[in-house]
Design a protein around this motif. Sequence first.
Motif, PDB file in Angstrom:
ATOM      1  N   LEU A 159       4.494  10.829  -2.250  1.00 13.74           N
ATOM      2  CA  LEU A 159       3.148  10.009  -2.363  1.00 13.74           C
ATOM      3  C   LEU A 159       2.471  10.433  -3.679  1.00 13.74           C
ATOM      4  N   ARG A 177       4.566   8.188  -6.124  1.00 19.09           N
ATOM      5  CA  ARG A 177       4.475   6.817  -6.147  1.00 19.09           C
ATOM      6  C   ARG A 177       3.076   6.419  -6.868  1.00 19.09           C
ATOM      7  N   LEU A 232       0.982  -1.334  -0.137  1.00 24.17           N
ATOM      8  CA  LEU A 232       0.124  -0.010   0.087  1.00 24.17           C
ATOM      9  C   LEU A 232       0.755   1.260  -0.128  1.00 24.17           C
ATOM     10  N   GLN A 233       1.929   1.106   0.873  1.00 24.73           N
ATOM     11  CA  GLN A 233       3.044   2.335   0.642  1.00 24.73           C
ATOM     12  C   GLN A 233       3.452   2.800  -0.920  1.00 24.73           C
ATOM     13  N   ALA A 234       3.624   1.591  -1.515  1.00 23.19           N
ATOM     14  CA  ALA A 234       4.037   1.660  -3.086  1.00 23.19           C
ATOM     15  C   ALA A 234       3.055   2.300  -3.865  1.00 23.19           C
ATOM     16  N   THR A 235       1.688   2.254  -3.459  1.00 20.12           N
ATOM     17  CA  THR A 235       0.679   2.702  -4.219  1.00 20.12           C
ATOM     18  C   THR A 235       0.515   4.167  -4.024  1.00 20.12           C
ATOM     19  N   GLY A 236       1.333   4.830  -3.033  1.00 24.17           N
ATOM     20  CA  GLY A 236       1.157   6.056  -2.815  1.00 24.17           C
ATOM     21  C   GLY A 236       0.121   6.445  -1.703  1.00 24.17           C
ATOM     22  N   ALA A 237      -0.376   5.369  -0.934  1.00 26.45           N
ATOM     23  CA  ALA A 237      -1.222   5.704   0.140  1.00 26.45           C
ATOM     24  C   ALA A 237      -0.484   6.440   1.361  1.00 26.45           C
ATOM     25  N   ASN A 238      -1.021   7.133   2.162  1.00 27.76           N
ATOM     26  CA  ASN A 238      -0.339   7.898   3.053  1.00 27.76           C
ATOM     27  C   ASN A 238      -0.389   6.886   4.221  1.00 27.76           C
ATOM     28  N   GLN A 266      -3.580   2.468 -10.035  1.00 25.45           N
ATOM     29  CA  GLN A 266      -2.734   3.569 -10.038  1.00 25.45           C
ATOM     30  C   GLN A 266      -2.544   4.325 -11.265  1.00 25.45           C
ATOM     31  N   LEU A 292      -2.047   6.862   7.366  1.00 28.50           N
ATOM     32  CA  LEU A 292      -3.269   6.647   7.853  1.00 28.50           C
ATOM     33  C   LEU A 292      -3.925   5.677   7.023  1.00 28.50           C
ATOM     34  N   GLN A 293      -3.906   5.772   5.821  1.00 26.33           N
ATOM     35  CA  GLN A 293      -4.660   4.924   4.810  1.00 26.33           C
ATOM     36  C   GLN A 293      -3.962   3.729   4.905  1.00 26.33           C
TER      37      GLN A 293
END
Lengths: 715, 255
Positions: free
Chosen positions: B75, B78, A624-630, B162, A632-633
């Motif tokens: 972010l 990414r 999920l980090q890799a998808t650009g989620a912050n 994405q 909290l998400q």
Amino acid sequence: MNNKISNENRQSPLHTFLSLILPGLGQMLAKQWQRGLTILIGVGLMGSLSIWTIGQRARYPNFALSFKIFAISVLEMGALLIFLMSLNYLLNKYIIKDKTAQAFSGYGVGLLYFILIFLLSGPVLELAGTVAELKTVYLTTTIFSAGALAAFWIWQAFDAGKIGALKAGEAMPSLGFAVLVLCLLIFSLGYQITEIDLNKAISEYTDTQIILTRLTWPWRSAFAFEQDVLEVAQKIQAPCPAGSVGPDANLPMDGETWISLDNTCGELTTRDLQGKVTFGTEITIFGGGFTPGQKVEIWWRNPIGNPFKPRGVGETDIIMDERGEFETKLYIPEMTVIATAVGDQIHTILVREKSEERFTGALSDEMKLALKGMLETIMLGLMATFFGIILAFPLSFLAARNLMASIVQTLAKMVGGVIGLVVGVGLTGVTMTQIIKLFGGLDKAPIPILMIAILLLFGISWLFMSLGGRLFEYLSKLLGKNGDTILSVIGMTLIGVAPGYLLGLGFSRGIRGIPLKAELAAETEMTFAIGGAILFGILGFYYALRQGGSRNINVGMIAYTTTRTIMNIIRSIEPLIWGLVAVIWIGPGPFAGFIALTLHTVAALGKLYSESIESIDPGPIEALQATGANRLQTIVFAVVPQILPPFISFTIYRWDINVRMSTVIGLVGGGGIGFILIQWIRLFQYDNAGLAVWLIAITVATLDYISSNIRKRFV
Amino acid sequence: MLIIENLTMIYPDGTVALRDVSFEVADGEFLGIIGLSGSGKSTLLRCINRLIEPTEGKIIWNGKDITKLNQQDLLATRREIGMIFQHFNLVKRSSVLTNVLSGRLGYTPSSWSLINRFSRADIERAHKALERMGIPEKASNRADELSGGQQQRVGIARALMQEPKIILADEPVASLDPVLAHSILGSLEKLNQEDGITVMCSLHFLDLVQRYSTRVIGLRDGRVVFQGTKDDVKKITDERFKEIYGEDAKRLGGE
Ligand SMILES: Nc1ncnc2c1ncn2[C@@H]1O[C@H](COP(=O)(O)OP(=O)(O)O)[C@@H](O)[C@H]1O
Ligand SMILES: [Mg+2]
């Protein structure tokens, strides 16, 4: 191997002898300082502890006597052991040749040892000139403590001999036997100090039986019984000053219940300081119109109006004759005469006839009280769990290493954040005082004010923390290459000064204040405070300079360690003790119990929760980090689904514990059934206490069953 | 266009996982990365989207240096970089649809995702992605009810959410059997050719590398020891590959 066996039998008589005189001396002579000293200190400690224990056990703390008993015991045991060892040695050498039989001869000699102890105990006791009650103490001491110490003594003498005869390069003799004997000694001391007494457990059982039956089957007291009480009265004056005649005596009445007295004026029974009783005037109580053959009770009501059953002045339970009449004699009972009492002291004699108790099926008041207490207890456990979850949930994320370890911040930004945080908290304080003024005082609306305070605290602090961080980031860009470091150095110096000041002050008040007089310490405390401030300021300055402002600081781990430490401290203190603290704080009642349980629950659940967070699969987080989620998400989508099952399981488990804990939290005043139970026990109302115990058992068992069933679905 | 310049990664325990790695990836390439286990393939891929903070060097993605981005820009960047994993990294207890939708979090406001809400368009998109990966009927299943191959398809669908310009694949077929491996890599190839998504894929098997890559780099001990174009790859015989691998193995053993 062969070498070792031969070495076991070789002895140096000098070393053996020295250690026999003073334990450890032989070892020290052989330059085994540590071993020798340990033995000496060990024997000294064990000996004095044993002697102290004898005094305690005999409830006869006479050092000389205890010492005498123990010394004689050790000598006796030592002699006995040496005699038996020689016996065994000779037996094995000359008579018993078979290996198995040799082993058994050892057991035989051991048995002989115990028999001899019993046989010898009588004469030796007389020798010691001890009191008879010391006999049992003497026996346990002899068998365990003195026996073990004597064995240890002999062992270390042989040990010294072996060490003295040791050739270069040979291994030291083993300590196995010494460890075994020491364990025995410690066990025996523990046994005596905890006053384990199986004898007592059996001999005193019969006395307990009646109480035990009331405790184990208390159900009669769960119900209310109806009973009619017929009460008739006769007044009497006591003491009887000269010239008094007392109230009128009642006249017999046909067809009605009545009592009367031969004399309505007399003196009280008294008791002097030595406890000697002087009986007062003897009166004759008589009456009629009662149910023939029925038992009545005589009660006394003093001038203040308190009725009681007179004791030790005559029979108070009277059986009516076949005409329903009675006559009995009684001394006027003893009672405290109020010093300020003026005028004639008029008492009332009451005769009560009670009918048979009638079962109505209604619950007794005690049962109702117990049920109410039980409900309170269950709710207490529930609420503590509920608030525990709410507080532990966010904390557990702070206490999860895998989530926190990756949070890093440059020193400059962190410093900015901390300064922002301090400003934020300060601002919250200022704002809150204004708001409290607006409300017109904290006690006008404590709950809303508290809510506002919490919201403001989090809102403002968070805002200023991030603002501070951003500001420093921006400033350092403005300042150029060394901006980070310049800002960090200034910031860290400031950050060091404040805690330094407080620590200095705390040191002066808390530590210097102990030996010094308070005023003396107060006079110079500013020096310490300023000194502390300067010292910590310099430390902060130095730290920031060395690290450099762009150095990454693991902020996450700082938060992790702090949270973990606080939770560990809270958790290591039992809820019962928190209960005591809470009772001091807000007074006895369920709320105190709630606070105690909640505190403990937060810490315990926080730990369980954070450990289950630490054991999750890190893959989804990474994905999920890799998808650009912050952050909290990531937590909501990758962490929460994974921890939900263990969280539910742990929560139910904790609720289970909490209900069980809340039954005892009342013992220290925390409300609920425990509070009622301890009062009933103190009032010797064992049937009622039994009711409470039963209710607790039923509730806990039921919840246990339910919770394990629910848990099964999640594990 | 992705340019890696002098990338070095040293783990906190002192392990040097990448040493001065430099290479370029043109748009639309299917770059195969080969190397023994422990040669730094995973580290390299994770440095590119900064799941791991590189110690030194530049990663220039379409003109901006990823290593210099602040949190917010990182972010956002990414989102353009999809990633799929050897162990799929799905949330096992969540539904397939939720797993796919979570690929969209970078575009979703924080407050919405807190209460598990996605826009209708996103849900539509998720169903389309699953359809494209050939498993539209599995949307409401729990992720751990799917077979390995299907799970990896969910992983790709999540990355597709994405709308990535590049996909980083870290040994995507290492835990699948050969038939499934071809079908997964086939899907990646299709995305590469039809949508023009650049693919960087670390692979174990030589035949897979030869079959799917347009260009290959080889890593050993954190260094780039081989670079070749699609034509080089075709020309290179099994023997030559074995030479590279074998030599590495020997040297590792001998050192
Ligand atoms: N978190 C870590 N901490 C320390 N060393 C690591 C860590 N992850 C990987 N390494 C080391 O870095 C090197 C490269 O690992 P990796 O990138 O996983 O290689 P590959 O994916 O090619 O098998 C290995 O020597 C590995 O042991
Ligand atoms: Mg790897």
